[in-house]
Design a protein around this motif. Structure first.
Motif, PDB file in Angstrom:
ATOM      1  N   ARG A  35       1.144  -0.784   0.367  1.00  0.00           N
ATOM      2  CA  ARG A  35       0.308   0.292  -0.194  1.00  0.00           C
ATOM      3  C   ARG A  35       0.861   1.704   0.126  1.00  0.00           C
ATOM      4  O   ARG A  35       1.791   1.302   1.154  1.00  0.00           O
ATOM      5  N   THR A  36       0.603   2.279  -1.080  1.00  0.00           N
ATOM      6  CA  THR A  36       1.919   2.970  -1.296  1.00  0.00           C
ATOM      7  C   THR A  36       1.171   4.671  -1.180  1.00  0.00           C
ATOM      8  O   THR A  36       2.381   5.627  -1.438  1.00  0.00           O
ATOM      9  N   SER A  37       0.128   4.724  -1.060  1.00  0.00           N
ATOM     10  CA  SER A  37      -1.261   5.976  -1.351  1.00  0.00           C
ATOM     11  C   SER A  37      -0.042   6.752  -0.276  1.00  0.00           C
ATOM     12  O   SER A  37       0.176   5.860   1.244  1.00  0.00           O
ATOM     13  N   GLU A  38      -1.107   7.970  -0.045  1.00  0.00           N
ATOM     14  CA  GLU A  38      -1.025   8.864   0.918  1.00  0.00           C
ATOM     15  C   GLU A  38      -2.942   8.947   2.273  1.00  0.00           C
ATOM     16  O   GLU A  38      -3.670   8.552   1.424  1.00  0.00           O
ATOM     17  N   THR A  39      -2.542   9.103   3.021  1.00  0.00           N
ATOM     18  CA  THR A  39      -4.235   8.988   3.982  1.00  0.00           C
ATOM     19  C   THR A  39      -4.274  10.144   4.914  1.00  0.00           C
ATOM     20  O   THR A  39      -3.007  10.749   4.840  1.00  0.00           O
ATOM     21  N   CYS A  40      -4.954  11.000   4.523  1.00  0.00           N
ATOM     22  CA  CYS A  40      -5.604  12.280   5.355  1.00  0.00           C
ATOM     23  C   CYS A  40      -7.224  11.234   6.855  1.00  0.00           C
ATOM     24  O   CYS A  40      -7.653  11.375   5.809  1.00  0.00           O
ATOM     25  N   ASP A  41      -6.739  12.039   7.704  1.00  0.00           N
ATOM     26  CA  ASP A  41      -8.087  12.237   8.517  1.00  0.00           C
ATOM     27  C   ASP A  41      -8.834  13.000   8.410  1.00  0.00           C
ATOM     28  O   ASP A  41      -8.223  14.304   8.701  1.00  0.00           O
ATOM     29  N   LEU A  42     -10.287  12.834   7.977  1.00  0.00           N
ATOM     30  CA  LEU A  42     -10.781  14.305   7.906  1.00  0.00           C
ATOM     31  C   LEU A  42     -11.397  14.417   9.129  1.00  0.00           C
ATOM     32  O   LEU A  42     -12.750  13.880   9.413  1.00  0.00           O
ATOM     33  N   PRO A  43     -11.682  15.779   9.247  1.00  0.00           N
ATOM     34  CA  PRO A  43     -12.211  15.615  10.848  1.00  0.00           C
ATOM     35  C   PRO A  43     -13.881  15.986  10.624  1.00  0.00           C
ATOM     36  O   PRO A  43     -14.295  17.062  10.447  1.00  0.00           O
ATOM     37  N   ALA A  44     -14.702  15.615  11.239  1.00  0.00           N
ATOM     38  CA  ALA A  44     -15.973  15.193  11.680  1.00  0.00           C
ATOM     39  C   ALA A  44     -16.528  16.367  11.520  1.00  0.00           C
ATOM     40  O   ALA A  44     -17.256  16.724  11.907  1.00  0.00           O
ATOM     41  N   THR A  45     -15.702  17.797  12.829  1.00  0.00           N
ATOM     42  CA  THR A  45     -16.533  19.104  13.105  1.00  0.00           C
ATOM     43  C   THR A  45     -16.440  19.897  11.742  1.00  0.00           C
ATOM     44  O   THR A  45     -16.580  20.917  12.042  1.00  0.00           O
ATOM     45  N   ASP A  46     -15.637  19.221  10.938  1.00  0.00           N
ATOM     46  CA  ASP A  46     -15.589  20.330   9.664  1.00  0.00           C
ATOM     47  C   ASP A  46     -17.044  20.385   9.218  1.00  0.00           C
ATOM     48  O   ASP A  46     -17.861  19.008   8.743  1.00  0.00           O
ATOM     49  N   PRO A  47     -17.308  21.016   8.784  1.00  0.00           N
ATOM     50  CA  PRO A  47     -19.193  21.120   8.263  1.00  0.00           C
ATOM     51  C   PRO A  47     -19.318  20.176   7.033  1.00  0.00           C
ATOM     52  O   PRO A  47     -20.270  20.164   6.983  1.00  0.00           O
ATOM     53  N   LEU A  48     -17.885  20.693   6.282  1.00  0.00           N
ATOM     54  CA  LEU A  48     -18.195  19.711   4.865  1.00  0.00           C
ATOM     55  C   LEU A  48     -18.097  18.769   4.801  1.00  0.00           C
ATOM     56  O   LEU A  48     -18.533  18.248   4.685  1.00  0.00           O
ATOM     57  N   VAL A  49     -16.867  17.746   5.953  1.00  0.00           N
ATOM     58  CA  VAL A  49     -17.081  16.372   5.883  1.00  0.00           C
ATOM     59  C   VAL A  49     -18.631  16.542   6.746  1.00  0.00           C
ATOM     60  O   VAL A  49     -18.689  15.236   6.388  1.00  0.00           O
ATOM     61  N   ALA A  50     -18.696  16.934   7.607  1.00  0.00           N
ATOM     62  CA  ALA A  50     -20.274  16.622   8.629  1.00  0.00           C
ATOM     63  C   ALA A  50     -21.398  16.376   7.123  1.00  0.00           C
ATOM     64  O   ALA A  50     -22.089  15.305   7.781  1.00  0.00           O
ATOM     65  N   ARG A  51     -20.969  17.221   5.973  1.00  0.00           N
ATOM     66  CA  ARG A  51     -22.281  17.188   4.928  1.00  0.00           C
ATOM     67  C   ARG A  51     -22.550  15.938   4.339  1.00  0.00           C
ATOM     68  O   ARG A  51     -23.072  15.091   4.708  1.00  0.00           O
ATOM     69  N   VAL A  52     -20.832  15.379   4.214  1.00  0.00           N
ATOM     70  CA  VAL A  52     -20.567  14.102   3.042  1.00  0.00           C
ATOM     71  C   VAL A  52     -20.980  13.335   4.120  1.00  0.00           C
ATOM     72  O   VAL A  52     -21.831  12.030   3.762  1.00  0.00           O
ATOM     73  N   ASP A  53     -20.855  12.753   5.705  1.00  0.00           N
ATOM     74  CA  ASP A  53     -20.762  12.074   6.178  1.00  0.00           C
ATOM     75  C   ASP A  53     -21.791  11.762   6.233  1.00  0.00           C
ATOM     76  O   ASP A  53     -23.481  10.341   6.003  1.00  0.00           O
ATOM     77  N   ALA A  54     -22.810  13.053   7.198  1.00  0.00           N
ATOM     78  CA  ALA A  54     -24.671  12.969   6.220  1.00  0.00           C
ATOM     79  C   ALA A  54     -25.572  12.548   4.659  1.00  0.00           C
ATOM     80  O   ALA A  54     -26.521  11.244   5.775  1.00  0.00           O
TER      81      ALA A  54
END
Length: 209
Positions: free
Chosen positions: A64-83
């Motif tokens: 696995r040679t990719s890179e990863t990012c934890d997206l913060p649940a508190t960010d409005p955009l991330v919360a909207r996508v999660d929902a």
């Protein structure tokens, strides 16, 4: 919601396509996210990316040679996508892991793997003691690399091409609840450009980490 109810819920969503295979429950929905949302998520991944890891080391440094990012649940955009993912799939958001982003540059890949944790894996108890194993995976392509970067499900001879905003969602278990090895999939090498995706994994029990 029970597995059969989730499958029925997904099958009723507008624009959904179901893989016609008895081996694997997999759905595809094009244009699930709009281009602006995808671009904003790509920028977030670029800002916070780090080398990706695997749960059970297999001796292959190039697995696995990719890179990863934890997206913060508190960010409005991330919360909207999660929902949006929870509403579309019918999966309980309380069972969801935090949303992750992945970035693949030229030559990077994630070799054939399953998303669930193997019961005989060295870290099975560590990863599954709180929320159980992974049940469903929801992945969205955020862009279209110039070449390569498809996701190949070898056991069912299905290759899915990256397309901006396209959602791919599958059940990591069989209908009887057992783990499904036919979910093995390969994030194939990017040959030109860069590939971005977001991934949301759901668990058997509420996420409690």
């Amino acid at each position: 919601m029970a597995t059969d109810a989730i499958t029925a819920h997904l099958a009723q969503q507008p624009g959904i396509q179901k893989l016609p295979s008895p081996k694997l429950t997999l759905f595809v929905r094009r244009a699930f996210l709009d281009a602006d949302t995808c671009a904003a998520l790509c920028a977030m991944i670029d800002a916070e990316r780090r080398p990706s890891t695997i749960s059970d080391h297999n001796g292959d440094a190039a697995f696995r040679t990719s890179e990863t990012c934890d997206l913060p649940a508190t960010d409005p955009l991330v919360a909207r996508v999660d929902a949006a993912l929870a509403a579309f799939t019918g999966l309980d958001p309380l069972h969801g892991e935090p949303l992750q982003g992945q970035r693949y540059a030229v030559g990077q890949e994630f070799k054939a793997h399953t998303d669930y944790f193997e019961p005989n894996g060295v870290d099975f108890h560590r990863y599954c003691s709180v929320a159980g194993n992974r049940t469903w995976t929801a992945m969205v392509y955020l862009n279209e690399p110039e070449a390569g970067g498809a996701t190949r499900f070898k056991a069912v001879d299905k290759t899915i091409q990256p397309e901006t905003g396209k959602l791919v969602c599958w059940n990591n278990h069989r209908p009887d609840g057992s783990l499904n090895p036919a979910t093995i999939h390969h994030g194939m090498k990017v040959r030109a450009g860069t590939k971005y995706v977001i991934t949301k994994w759901y668990r058997e029990l509420p996420w409690g980490w």
